[in-house]
Design a protein around this motif. Structure first.
Motif, PDB file in Angstrom:
ATOM      1  N   GLN A  50       1.093  -1.193  -0.001  1.00 23.31           N
ATOM      2  CA  GLN A  50      -0.143  -0.039   0.444  1.00 23.31           C
ATOM      3  C   GLN A  50       0.805   0.850   0.167  1.00 23.31           C
ATOM      4  N   GLU A  51       0.650   2.298  -1.214  1.00 22.63           N
ATOM      5  CA  GLU A  51       1.670   3.758  -1.306  1.00 22.63           C
ATOM      6  C   GLU A  51       0.467   4.571  -0.424  1.00 22.63           C
ATOM      7  N   LYS A  52       0.356   5.021  -1.269  1.00 21.14           N
ATOM      8  CA  LYS A  52      -1.020   6.027  -1.095  1.00 21.14           C
ATOM      9  C   LYS A  52      -2.325   5.940  -1.058  1.00 21.14           C
ATOM     10  N   LYS A  53      -2.565   4.810  -1.496  1.00 22.38           N
ATOM     11  CA  LYS A  53      -4.244   4.650  -1.626  1.00 22.38           C
ATOM     12  C   LYS A  53      -4.715   2.907  -1.248  1.00 22.38           C
ATOM     13  N   ALA A  54      -4.985   2.768  -2.287  1.00 18.73           N
ATOM     14  CA  ALA A  54      -5.910   0.652  -2.942  1.00 18.73           C
ATOM     15  C   ALA A  54      -4.717   0.307  -2.050  1.00 18.73           C
ATOM     16  N   PRO A  55      -4.848  -0.611  -1.620  1.00 15.29           N
ATOM     17  CA  PRO A  55      -3.305  -2.013  -1.422  1.00 15.29           C
ATOM     18  C   PRO A  55      -2.992  -2.167  -3.219  1.00 15.29           C
ATOM     19  N   THR A  56      -2.633  -2.486  -3.450  1.00 15.74           N
ATOM     20  CA  THR A  56      -2.158  -3.581  -4.411  1.00 15.74           C
ATOM     21  C   THR A  56      -1.171  -4.807  -4.208  1.00 15.74           C
ATOM     22  N   PHE A  57      -2.036  -6.041  -4.408  1.00 13.30           N
ATOM     23  CA  PHE A  57      -1.840  -7.573  -4.552  1.00 13.30           C
ATOM     24  C   PHE A  57      -0.312  -7.493  -4.925  1.00 13.30           C
ATOM     25  N   LEU A  58       0.217  -8.776  -4.006  1.00  9.55           N
ATOM     26  CA  LEU A  58       1.537  -9.119  -4.614  1.00  9.55           C
ATOM     27  C   LEU A  58       1.663 -10.930  -4.811  1.00  9.55           C
ATOM     28  N   PHE A  59       1.350 -11.408  -3.646  1.00  4.36           N
ATOM     29  CA  PHE A  59       0.899 -12.531  -3.136  1.00  4.36           C
ATOM     30  C   PHE A  59       0.189 -13.217  -2.045  1.00  4.36           C
ATOM     31  N   MET A  60      -0.084 -14.121  -3.318  1.00  2.00           N
ATOM     32  CA  MET A  60      -1.508 -15.119  -2.435  1.00  2.00           C
ATOM     33  C   MET A  60      -0.944 -16.423  -1.855  1.00  2.00           C
ATOM     34  N   LEU A  61      -0.653 -17.252  -1.113  1.00  2.00           N
ATOM     35  CA  LEU A  61      -0.266 -18.380  -0.544  1.00  2.00           C
ATOM     36  C   LEU A  61      -0.895 -19.471   0.064  1.00  2.00           C
TER      37      LEU A  61
END
Lengths: 112, 110
Positions: free
Chosen positions: A38-49
């Protein structure tokens, strides 16, 4: 009550360093663990485990799930200033309805 | 393609005023919808989730309510805002594995 704990809460490193972010969880019905940036706004997806995919890698980022220890780590190698962000760990618990429980996040700051 | 729209992006409201935040999803049917809040310096907290029209589950007792009048529309409301309602509100959806977040609404109650 489902619980997700992240450590450290904040981390300041120099560009080029390698960092490891930690996430531990206690949930009644584990389905998957997700990492977000999460930078400034909505979280962005990285990984799903999930139980069937316990290690993921994308460029300089990688993540491992340890189902025995109920934890996960997110590694970032050769850090860059653009990696500065809050990294959120979340666990998807399924008990009829999917829902995410988030940790408080780790604030990562990369110094040039 | 599947997209999620959330508005407004920022909102400044006086204490005691009503609130309505809206979230709509495009390109999918029967998603699970969620409202999260992030207070300053803290992680995301699940407020409400919905698995279908008219079906709302509340995770935390509070001054807020949610409604789902249509399959792809999720509304967060309050009759009277409190100072403690300030925060960053995020809508999210899923139809299985993986979640997509809206761009968020930063609410400041003054």
């Amino acid at each position: 009550e489902d619980k997700v704990v992240q450590s450290p809460l904040s981390l300041v490193v120099h560009e080029g360093d390698t960092v490891t972010l930690n996430c531990s969880y206690e949930v009644t019905n584990f389905r998957s663990l997700l990492w977000y940036k999460q930078e400034k706004k909505a979280p962005t997806f990285l990984f799903m485990l999930t139980s069937s995919g316990i290690e993921k890698k994308s460029g300089r980022l990688s993540s491992i799930l340890d189902k025995k220890e109920l934890s996960s780590i997110l590694n970032i190698t050769a850090t860059q200033t653009g990696d500065s962000a809050i990294y959120l760990c979340a666990v998807d618990s399924s008990f009829g309805n999917e829902k995410l429980t988030f940790g408080t996040g780790t604030r990562l700051t990369i110094i040039p | 393609s599947q997209t999620i729209h959330q508005w407004p992006a920022t909102l400044v409201q006086p204490v005691g005023s009503p609130l309505s935040l809206e979230c709509t999803v495009e390109g999918t049917s029967n998603p699970n919808l969620y409202w999260y809040r992030q207070a300053a310096g803290r992680g995301l907290q699940l407020l409400f989730y919905s698995v279908g029209i008219g079906q709302i589950s509340s995770e935390v007792p509070q001054n807020l309510s949610a409604s789902r009048p249509q399959d792809r529309q999720f509304i967060l409301s309050s009759k009277k805002l409190l100072l403690s309602d300030s925060g960053f509100y995020l809508c999210a959806w899923t139809i299985g594995y993986g979640y997509t977040f809206g761009s968020g609404t930063r609410l400041t109650v003054v």
